[in-house]
Design an enzyme around this catalytic site. Sequence first.
Site, PDB file in Angstrom:
ATOM      1  N   ASP A   1       0.821  -1.209  -0.025  1.00 43.39           N
ATOM      2  CA  ASP A   1      -0.140   0.106  -0.053  1.00 43.39           C
ATOM      3  C   ASP A   1       0.915   1.208  -0.179  1.00 43.39           C
ATOM      4  O   ASP A   1       2.012   1.126   0.234  1.00 43.39           O
ATOM      5  CB  ASP A   1      -1.011   0.054   1.316  1.00 43.39           C
TER       6      ASP A   1
ATOM      7  N   ASP B   1      -5.956   2.135  -1.201  1.00 40.21           N
ATOM      8  CA  ASP B   1      -4.324   2.276  -1.521  1.00 40.21           C
ATOM      9  C   ASP B   1      -3.680   0.849  -1.601  1.00 40.21           C
ATOM     10  O   ASP B   1      -2.658   0.836  -1.618  1.00 40.21           O
ATOM     11  CB  ASP B   1      -3.796   3.299  -0.697  1.00 40.21           C
TER      12      ASP B   1
END
Length: 791
Positions: free
Chosen positions: A667, A710
């Site tokens: 991420d 994300d």
Amino acid sequence: MSEADPESGLTLGLVQALHGLDGERWFRQMADGLPLIVWTARADGAVDYFNWRWWDFIGARPGIPDERGWQDVLHPDDLPPTLARWQQALATGESYAMEYRFRRAADQTYRWHLGRAEPLRQADGQILKWLGTCTDIDDQKRAAESLAGVQQRLQEQVLERTMLIERVNTHLLAEVQKGEYLLRQLQSHTDNLARIIATQTRLAEAELDLDLFLNLVVQQMQELTPASGAAVELVEGEEMVYRAASGSVAPFVGVRLAIGSSLSGLCVRSAAVLMSADTEQDPRVDLAACRKIGVASMVVAPLLLAGKAVGVLKIMASQANAFSATDVQTLQLMAGLLGSELGHQVDFENNQRLLAERTEEVAKRMASEAVLRANVERTQRIIESSHEAFVCVNEQSEITDWNSEASRIFGWERGEVIGRPLTSVIIPERLGNAHHEGMARFIRTGQGPVINRRVELPALRKDGSELIVEITISTSGSGAEREFSAFMRDVTERKRTEQEVLLNQQLLRSVTDAIPAVVAFIDMREVLRYCNKPFLQTFGKIEAQCLGHSLLELLGADEYAFIQPHVAQALAGQQTSFERALKVQGNERYLEVRYVPERDIGGEVRGFYLILWDITERWALEQQFRLRALRDSLTGLLNRAAIMETLERAIAEHGPGSCDLALLYLDVDHFKEINDNLGHAVGDEVLKIFAARLQRSVRTSDVVARLGGDEFVILLQHLSSAELACEVAAKVIEAMVEPLQIRQHSLAVSTSIGVAMLDAQTPCPETLLEKADQALYQAKQAGRNRFSLSS
């Protein structure tokens, strides 16, 4: 639609599909089974029928159509052009197709329909009726307005219509097979009658010798039926003896069977015709004897002498279910003749014993007279028992003989017509001169156009009504003793049926042309024998370019090579279907194709039907939905559903316990702060650039996907070690070192990565993903901007 041509290339199955059925009733039953509105109107335009789908659409019970009924539910804007187009069609007799809206009673909404109207013409070109269809196209019209929800509705509509069309096609195939069966039965019956008459004549000319007569009978029975062998069995004490036999059972003349254990014995005791369709399943037969002589099915008829059965006439076949009702009737007729001959043989033998006591000259004369008398009587019996009318006239056209069938057909009793001119009995007045001229010409020249030929002529009944007879005329004798004999059969009903079949054939073509699908029939030699109007329209052909041509000629080598396995499967009796992209008239179309085998009455495949639907629009929508369903709309990467499906296939391919597959879970470090401080628009740009750098950091064979937010994953396959997965993780971290330039911002972005290897403890995608997630958590705990390898 176009006017049906009765001499077109329809296959035998379609030409006779409605044989013997009432056309109007059949059409309405068929129309009620179609997934679209069907209507008919008289030649003057008055609507006289709607199918059930119309009444269901407008919310009314079926009844007599009202002239204003369809106009009241038509959209006001569509009414003037629709009426104008309908009036133009009535004036010109031309078909048309146009779109308009009907109000549906269920929700009071107007729905778009594609309406078609087609004139049905008689043989002389006059319009008999108008046939129309209305296909609901509202969903297609409104597809652009509701793209998000159209997939489910479209699939349901396609499935429903496919099932309906399949039921229609199944019904059509069943009707085709039924029609063909009835036609073959009629033809077989006609042929058998002609052959039986010829056989009877031959038997009548035979000398009065029992063995010769028996042999002639069994030989003719084998020719008149599908029997592999025929036999005459006579009762001798408690046994049945093969007295005469032909075909496969010819070597068994003289074989004896116990009366109590055979079907022949049961026939003698019951004096009734008996059939064993399958001797292996019939407890009435002597199974051992049947197996010995190779008999799988048989029919036996009693030979009656003075009301008592003295034997049987039997036909046998080496396969089960070999004989039809026509074969049984033939057997009964021949058994009756043979039983009569047996009686005459007994009388003849008694006479011979009496004549033996007289002089040889008297004995010969009496024997000769007996033979002649028997032959004359036998001939008279054959004529009297014939299923055809028999009329005999002399050179003056006076009736000299008239059998009972002639009385039944024409209504005159024998005593009423003997000695009367034929023209005053059965010849219509308008044909009297032609009859006299024909008789005079034959007497003068010895030749006539109807002598020894089977012709159809009009005839007259006693009540003055006319009928059509099929007649064969022959001559015998010479001079003043010359006679003209005629065998006649009433074919009035057959001619009427032929006319009905012709009209139904036109209706059938109109219905198949109105079905929104391509239909064709291909025979066992892969030659096109029938195609409907949508077929010609779809491929831009005329019938002359298609009918009689092979699939290879029509499609070319490349396309034929693709369909050939499916064709072979259909000709082997198996239904098959497939979807295929094909360039049709310069346009790329996506087609759904189905091959349905066609079998004859014996179950043998005689070809197959091709049924084709154009599903280009549906296929394009499915591809759009699939693409949207598998891609992340922001980054263009695969989404969670797509990567999980890909991961499942990869694990199945590599196998349990494999160590050459790795999953990277990563991420964006501190991504929440970017969103909170700079806004979601900047955050989205960060994710796009981040995704692009990920793709540049891996091989083209590796798979990058966005799980959401994300969070991203990278699937690495065909690794030789875990170190290679770690090298990729390090390369990804290095790719994020360069700051991201977004609008006026220069952002330093890093990533944390969890690396998990496939092993025996990770048997499924969810387990492997969870393992990689745990490794990502470890990398976060260790300070971010790094990777961690799961243990």
